[in-house]
Design an enzyme around this catalytic site. Structure first.
Site, mmCIF file in Angstrom:
data_model
loop_
_atom_site.group_PDB
_atom_site.id
_atom_site.type_symbol
_atom_site.label_atom_id
_atom_site.label_comp_id
_atom_site.label_asym_id
_atom_site.label_seq_id
_atom_site.Cartn_x
_atom_site.Cartn_y
_atom_site.Cartn_z
ATOM 1 N N TYR A 184 -3.551 -5.810 17.126
ATOM 2 C CA TYR A 184 -3.726 -5.250 15.782
ATOM 3 C C TYR A 184 -5.129 -4.656 15.631
ATOM 4 O O TYR A 184 -5.289 -3.522 15.177
ATOM 5 C CB TYR A 184 -3.483 -6.334 14.727
ATOM 6 C CG TYR A 184 -3.688 -5.861 13.309
ATOM 7 C CD1 TYR A 184 -2.757 -5.034 12.698
ATOM 8 C CD2 TYR A 184 -4.813 -6.242 12.587
ATOM 9 C CE1 TYR A 184 -2.940 -4.599 11.400
ATOM 10 C CE2 TYR A 184 -5.002 -5.815 11.276
ATOM 11 C CZ TYR A 184 -4.062 -4.986 10.694
ATOM 12 O OH TYR A 184 -4.255 -4.553 9.404
ATOM 13 N N LYS A 223 -5.740 -0.566 15.235
ATOM 14 C CA LYS A 223 -6.374 0.008 14.050
ATOM 15 C C LYS A 223 -7.640 0.786 14.415
ATOM 16 O O LYS A 223 -7.966 1.789 13.768
ATOM 17 C CB LYS A 223 -6.682 -1.089 13.025
ATOM 18 C CG LYS A 223 -5.429 -1.667 12.371
ATOM 19 C CD LYS A 223 -4.588 -0.602 11.687
ATOM 20 C CE LYS A 223 -3.457 -1.185 10.858
ATOM 21 N NZ LYS A 223 -2.600 -0.140 10.253
ATOM 22 N N SER A 259 -7.697 -0.144 9.032
ATOM 23 C CA SER A 259 -8.002 -1.477 8.519
ATOM 24 C C SER A 259 -9.463 -1.776 8.787
ATOM 25 O O SER A 259 -10.067 -1.195 9.700
ATOM 26 C CB SER A 259 -7.128 -2.530 9.216
ATOM 27 O OG SER A 259 -7.581 -3.838 8.951
ATOM 28 N N ILE A 265 0.825 -1.201 0.000
ATOM 29 C CA ILE A 265 0.000 0.000 0.000
ATOM 30 C C ILE A 265 0.862 1.255 0.000
ATOM 31 O O ILE A 265 0.609 2.199 -0.760
ATOM 32 C CB ILE A 265 -0.945 -0.005 1.217
ATOM 33 C CG1 ILE A 265 -2.002 -1.108 1.060
ATOM 34 C CG2 ILE A 265 -1.617 1.351 1.385
ATOM 35 C CD1 ILE A 265 -2.865 -1.299 2.299
ATOM 36 N N ASP A 285 12.320 5.371 11.381
ATOM 37 C CA ASP A 285 11.693 4.480 12.354
ATOM 38 C C ASP A 285 10.677 5.317 13.117
ATOM 39 O O ASP A 285 11.045 6.169 13.936
ATOM 40 C CB ASP A 285 12.753 3.919 13.305
ATOM 41 C CG ASP A 285 12.161 2.988 14.359
ATOM 42 O OD1 ASP A 285 10.919 2.892 14.464
ATOM 43 O OD2 ASP A 285 12.951 2.370 15.095
ATOM 44 N N THR A 323 -0.420 -7.922 0.635
ATOM 45 C CA THR A 323 0.592 -6.905 0.381
ATOM 46 C C THR A 323 1.870 -7.091 1.179
ATOM 47 O O THR A 323 2.754 -6.243 1.116
ATOM 48 C CB THR A 323 0.025 -5.511 0.700
ATOM 49 O OG1 THR A 323 -0.537 -5.530 2.024
ATOM 50 C CG2 THR A 323 -1.054 -5.121 -0.295
ATOM 51 N N ASP A 342 10.781 4.514 5.385
ATOM 52 C CA ASP A 342 10.577 3.155 5.900
ATOM 53 C C ASP A 342 11.846 2.768 6.633
ATOM 54 O O ASP A 342 12.856 3.482 6.564
ATOM 55 C CB ASP A 342 10.297 2.183 4.741
ATOM 56 C CG ASP A 342 9.474 0.968 5.169
ATOM 57 O OD1 ASP A 342 9.951 0.207 6.029
ATOM 58 O OD2 ASP A 342 8.359 0.772 4.635
#
Length: 255
Positions: A158, A162, A144, A19, A65, A193, A38
């Site tokens: 997670y 999100k 997400s 993405i 980071d 991905t 990144d």
């Protein structure tokens, strides 16, 4: 609808693959000067090498980071903080797997929150002053479908992170709106991905994969371009009166 970003500076975290990479490529193709960041330097180099920028756009890469305040400070010192658009993609499950809540180490919980939520907060904090000074800015956080419902990963941190990212976008939208800054979130459905999500897809087996597709009204899983299209819209002047919202990009409500 011709979306153009000539003269705009864009900061993207989590840009090396999937993405994030698609978002960088799309902004550069529409004329933006993109700073792609990144921790994965090897894939960042490939992004810069193979992206075709148009309309005067460009891509510059840098290591960042998002969990490290010093790393953010060094980036701002070197690249400046005068970004028109900030897109937070960094996150994911970080190689973690489903396990019962009573077995989850606190460090695993913290690591997911650090990248997904704390990282979004700290980078946003760094770029806000320049956006306030200019009286305009756009932020888009990649959340997400897990933040809107239950995560297929089964990873508690997670799903929670999100959802927290959606709440952070909504809160910042209220705080920063008077300064002309829009803050929104995009909630993708399942995409293949990263290695983590490829393993998840493979774990379903052929029958499970087909069952997943049959639950999606459009009968396919997402592609990175599906998400980049949504991000570019929210970052464009066409979305100037949209803030504090979460756009689900998932092929339709799961049945």
């Amino acid at each position: 609808m011709d979306i153009q970003f000539e003269g705009k500076r864009v900061l993207v975290t989590g840009a090396a693959r999937g993405i994030g990479r698609a978002i960088c490529e799309a902004f550069a193709a529409d004329g933006a000067a993109v700073l792609a960041t990144d921790v994965n330097l090897a894939e960042l180099e490939l992004l810069q090498q193979y992206t075709i920028a148009k309309r005067g756009g460009s891509i510059v890469t840098a290591r960042l980071d998002v969990t490290d305040e010093d790393s953010i400070a060094r980036l701002v010192e070197k690249q400046g903080a005068d970004f028109d658009i900030f897109v937070h993609v960094a996150g994911g499950v970080l190689g973690q797997k489903r396990q019962p809540v009573e077995n989850v180490p606190a460090a695993d919980w913290d690591s997911i929150y650090d990248v997904n939520v704390r990282g979004a907060f700290m980078v946003a904090r760094a770029v806000v002053p320049a956006m306030k000074a200019s009286g305009a800015g756009k932020m888009v956080f990649i959340s997400s479908g897990a933040g809107l419902g239950v995560s297929l990963t089964g990873i508690q941190a997670y799903a929670s992170a999100k959802a927290a990212l959606i709440s952070l976008a909504r809160q910042l939208a209220h705080e920063l709106g008077p300064f002309g800054i829009n803050v929104n979130a995009v909630a993708p459905g399942f995409l293949r991905t990263s290695p983590d999500y490829e393993r998840q897809w493979a774990s379903y087996g052929e029958e499970g994969q087909q069952a997943m597709l049959e639950q999606i009204p459009l009968r396919r899983i997402g592609l990175p371009d599906d998400i980049s299209n949504a991000v570019l819209f929210l970052a464009s002047p066409f979305a100037n009166w949209i803030t504090g919202q979460t756009l689900s990009v998932s092929g339709g409500p799961v049945s």
